[in-house]
Design an enzyme around this catalytic site. Structure first.
Site, PDB file in Angstrom:
ATOM      1  N   ASP A   9       0.861  -1.200   0.000  1.00 23.51           N
ATOM      2  CA  ASP A   9       0.000   0.000   0.000  1.00 23.51           C
ATOM      3  C   ASP A   9       0.896   1.249   0.000  1.00 23.51           C
ATOM      4  O   ASP A   9       0.860   2.066   0.916  1.00 23.51           O
ATOM      5  CB  ASP A   9      -0.936   0.018   1.215  1.00 23.51           C
ATOM      6  CG  ASP A   9      -0.191   0.195   2.530  1.00 23.51           C
ATOM      7  OD1 ASP A   9      -0.782   0.807   3.458  1.00 23.51           O
ATOM      8  OD2 ASP A   9       0.973  -0.244   2.626  1.00 23.51           O
ATOM      9  N   ASP A  14       6.949   0.916   1.736  1.00 21.71           N
ATOM     10  CA  ASP A  14       6.571  -0.108   0.747  1.00 21.71           C
ATOM     11  C   ASP A  14       7.478  -0.003  -0.488  1.00 21.71           C
ATOM     12  O   ASP A  14       7.876  -1.012  -1.068  1.00 21.71           O
ATOM     13  CB  ASP A  14       5.119   0.085   0.292  1.00 21.71           C
ATOM     14  CG  ASP A  14       4.120   0.023   1.428  1.00 21.71           C
ATOM     15  OD1 ASP A  14       3.991   1.011   2.152  1.00 21.71           O
ATOM     16  OD2 ASP A  14       3.471  -1.042   1.589  1.00 21.71           O
ATOM     17  N   ASN A  38      -2.553   2.993   3.354  1.00 21.13           N
ATOM     18  CA  ASN A  38      -1.898   4.297   3.604  1.00 21.13           C
ATOM     19  C   ASN A  38      -2.688   5.417   2.969  1.00 21.13           C
ATOM     20  O   ASN A  38      -2.668   6.559   3.384  1.00 21.13           O
ATOM     21  CB  ASN A  38      -0.499   4.296   2.990  1.00 21.13           C
ATOM     22  CG  ASN A  38       0.518   3.787   3.971  1.00 21.13           C
ATOM     23  OD1 ASN A  38       0.452   4.125   5.147  1.00 21.13           O
ATOM     24  ND2 ASN A  38       1.428   2.947   3.510  1.00 21.13           N
ATOM     25  N   THR A 126       2.593  -5.999   3.115  1.00 26.41           N
ATOM     26  CA  THR A 126       3.149  -4.864   3.887  1.00 26.41           C
ATOM     27  C   THR A 126       2.119  -3.749   4.038  1.00 26.41           C
ATOM     28  O   THR A 126       2.476  -2.582   4.226  1.00 26.41           O
ATOM     29  CB  THR A 126       4.416  -4.306   3.192  1.00 26.41           C
ATOM     30  OG1 THR A 126       4.027  -3.779   1.910  1.00 26.41           O
ATOM     31  CG2 THR A 126       5.485  -5.361   3.031  1.00 26.41           C
ATOM     32  N   PHE A 167      -1.024   0.193  12.489  1.00 28.06           N
ATOM     33  CA  PHE A 167      -1.872   0.666  11.395  1.00 28.06           C
ATOM     34  C   PHE A 167      -2.386  -0.451  10.469  1.00 28.06           C
ATOM     35  O   PHE A 167      -3.583  -0.548  10.197  1.00 28.06           O
ATOM     36  CB  PHE A 167      -1.120   1.724  10.565  1.00 28.06           C
ATOM     37  CG  PHE A 167      -1.830   2.055   9.302  1.00 28.06           C
ATOM     38  CD1 PHE A 167      -1.402   1.516   8.099  1.00 28.06           C
ATOM     39  CD2 PHE A 167      -2.972   2.843   9.316  1.00 28.06           C
ATOM     40  CE1 PHE A 167      -2.094   1.788   6.926  1.00 28.06           C
ATOM     41  CE2 PHE A 167      -3.669   3.119   8.150  1.00 28.06           C
ATOM     42  CZ  PHE A 167      -3.224   2.581   6.951  1.00 28.06           C
ATOM     43  N   ASN A 168      -1.478  -1.276   9.920  1.00 26.27           N
ATOM     44  CA  ASN A 168      -1.898  -2.254   8.902  1.00 26.27           C
ATOM     45  C   ASN A 168      -2.997  -3.187   9.422  1.00 26.27           C
ATOM     46  O   ASN A 168      -3.975  -3.461   8.731  1.00 26.27           O
ATOM     47  CB  ASN A 168      -0.709  -3.115   8.444  1.00 26.27           C
ATOM     48  CG  ASN A 168       0.227  -2.355   7.527  1.00 26.27           C
ATOM     49  OD1 ASN A 168      -0.149  -1.329   6.939  1.00 26.27           O
ATOM     50  ND2 ASN A 168       1.465  -2.833   7.422  1.00 26.27           N
ATOM     51  N   HIS A 241       9.638   0.346   7.950  1.00 27.85           N
ATOM     52  CA  HIS A 241       8.983  -0.893   8.368  1.00 27.85           C
ATOM     53  C   HIS A 241       9.052  -2.022   7.326  1.00 27.85           C
ATOM     54  O   HIS A 241       9.504  -3.111   7.631  1.00 27.85           O
ATOM     55  CB  HIS A 241       7.496  -0.621   8.645  1.00 27.85           C
ATOM     56  CG  HIS A 241       7.228   0.525   9.571  1.00 27.85           C
ATOM     57  ND1 HIS A 241       7.376   0.448  10.944  1.00 27.85           N
ATOM     58  CD2 HIS A 241       6.809   1.794   9.312  1.00 27.85           C
ATOM     59  CE1 HIS A 241       7.052   1.614  11.486  1.00 27.85           C
ATOM     60  NE2 HIS A 241       6.706   2.451  10.520  1.00 27.85           N
ATOM     61  N   ASP A 242       8.592  -1.759   6.104  1.00 28.51           N
ATOM     62  CA  ASP A 242       8.234  -2.840   5.190  1.00 28.51           C
ATOM     63  C   ASP A 242       9.373  -3.703   4.655  1.00 28.51           C
ATOM     64  O   ASP A 242       9.206  -4.932   4.531  1.00 28.51           O
ATOM     65  CB  ASP A 242       7.411  -2.262   4.027  1.00 28.51           C
ATOM     66  CG  ASP A 242       6.072  -1.708   4.523  1.00 28.51           C
ATOM     67  OD1 ASP A 242       5.476  -0.871   3.826  1.00 28.51           O
ATOM     68  OD2 ASP A 242       5.613  -2.105   5.622  1.00 28.51           O
TER      69      ASP A 242
HETATM   70  O1  RIB Z   1       2.422   0.742  10.679  1.00 26.00           O
HETATM   71  C1  RIB Z   1       3.369   0.738   9.644  1.00 26.00           C
HETATM   72  C2  RIB Z   1       2.759   0.278   8.363  1.00 26.00           C
HETATM   73  O2  RIB Z   1       1.752   1.209   7.991  1.00 26.00           O
HETATM   74  C3  RIB Z   1       3.760   0.252   7.183  1.00 26.00           C
HETATM   75  O3  RIB Z   1       3.456  -0.817   6.329  1.00 26.00           O
HETATM   76  C4  RIB Z   1       3.508   1.556   6.486  1.00 26.00           C
HETATM   77  O4  RIB Z   1       3.747   1.483   5.074  1.00 26.00           O
HETATM   78  C5  RIB Z   1       2.039   1.747   6.725  1.00 26.00           C
HETATM   79  O5  RIB Z   1       1.350   0.977   5.738  1.00 26.00           O
HETATM   80 CA    CA Z   2       2.897  -0.406   3.978  1.00 24.35          CA
END
Ligand code: RIB
Ligand code: CA
Length: 312
Positions: A9, A14, A38, A126, A167-168, A241-242
């Site tokens: 996303d 990403d 996102n 991701t 979040f994801n 993160h990803d």
């Molecule tokens: O919480 C982090 C995640 O949320 C990551 O994948 C970032 O790209 C957002 O999607």
């Molecule tokens: Ca992401």
């Protein structure tokens, strides 16, 4: 080589996951599926096409879910645009898009690709798990043809979109429940791990010195991401993160994990969307998830740099 489908996303981090997956010699990137998260699906798809055009990533790209499986919309869709900017991928001038989509739905693409494959495929989401959850529900037979799911999401500590949830997974907790209760082996790169993979100025300088199209994209995106993460969370170095999912596949020796039971909070309270990880095995629930707890910072960034050097 590990055959993967990357579900994204974009999103600045990403983009780095795509960058590493495309050129790493041990990864066979079969295709990319796109999910809303996102930002709107329209924006995450456009961002994916921009990234793939810029990097010369010539794989099937399929658009998927534009909302959660059960709820009407992503609860947090208003929030995270702050860290990724108006387009969802601010900070770089991509030019004209030439990459194309397959025209089939991402869920269909996942099912068709997994069922047709001789070898088992690893799914690497991701973003929100809406595409993956839907595929598991539409065609349960894919379970026996999936090697494992290596995902960025969750946290055994504090969240980033609520005090409790990441979040994801908070974006579509019901989809996350389908994934974590599927019986498939899960490897979870939660915030506790990904916050260790921070892009310091030294890391950006190391990538800038490589001096190719990929390093230019890396530096520009991280420059923007550093500013918004500082403003939103007060961090000098943004957590990337990803790509921790991809580097886990190629260099698991750089990580420490705890194999434990992990379930998704579905009650509409402060645990909604939380990964409840039994890190100390206080229950007898099945150990369905390898929760990553530690990463070798220098080793991680060296793998990313090595992969970026493989671009022209
Ligand atoms: O919480 C982090 C995640 O949320 C990551 O994948 C970032 O790209 C957002 O999607
Ligand atoms: Ca992401």
């Amino acid at each position: 080589m590990t055959k993967i489908i990357l579900d994204v996303d974009p999103g600045h981090d990403d983009a780095i996951a795509i960058m590493v997956a495309h050129k790493h010699p041990e990864i066979d990137l079969l295709g990319i599926t796109v999910v809303s998260g996102n930002n709107s699906l329209e924006k995450t798809l456009r961002n994916t096409l921009n990234i793939c055009t810029w990097l010369g990533v010539d794989v099937p790209i399929s658009a998927g879910m534009d909302r959660p499986i059960v709820r009407d919309r992503y609860l947090s869709c208003d929030g995270p645009g702050d860290v990724h900017g108006e387009t969802g991928l601010d900070g770089h001038d991509f030019g004209e898009i030439t990459a194309k989509t397959t025209g089939i739905h991402a869920v269909e693409y996942i099912i068709q690709t997994v069922m047709a494959s001789e070898e088992k495929i690893t799914l690497v989401p991701t973003g929100p798990l809406s595409n993956i959850g839907m595929a598991l529900r539409m065609e349960p037979k894919i379970i026996e043809k999936i090697e494992r799911i290596v995902l960025m999401g969750g946290a055994y500590g504090t969240g980033n979109v609520t005090p409790s949830a990441e979040f994801n997974l908070y974006a579509d907790p019901e989809a996350a429940h389908i994934v974590f209760s599927s019986g498939l082996p899960i490897v979870m790169m939660g915030l506790d791990l990904t916050r260790q993979a921070s892009c310091t100025q030294e890391v950006s300088d190391k990538m800038a010195a490589i001096g190719n199209r990929a390093s230019e994209l890396f530096v520009n995106l991280m420059e923007f991401f550093r500013g918004t993460q500082k403003r939103e969370f007060g961090w000098d170095a943004p957590p990337v993160h990803d790509p921790t999912t991809i580097v886990y596949l190629t260099n698991p020796e750089l990580y420490e994990t705890t194999h434990c039971n992990c379930q998704i909070g579905l009650s509409h309270d402060m645990t909604y969307g939380r990964t409840v990880c039994d890190m100390h095995h206080v229950t007898t629930e099945p150990r369905n998830t390898h929760v990553a707890t530690k990463i070798d910072f220098d080793g991680f960034w060296e793998v990313v740099a090595e992969t970026i050097r493989r671009y022209n």
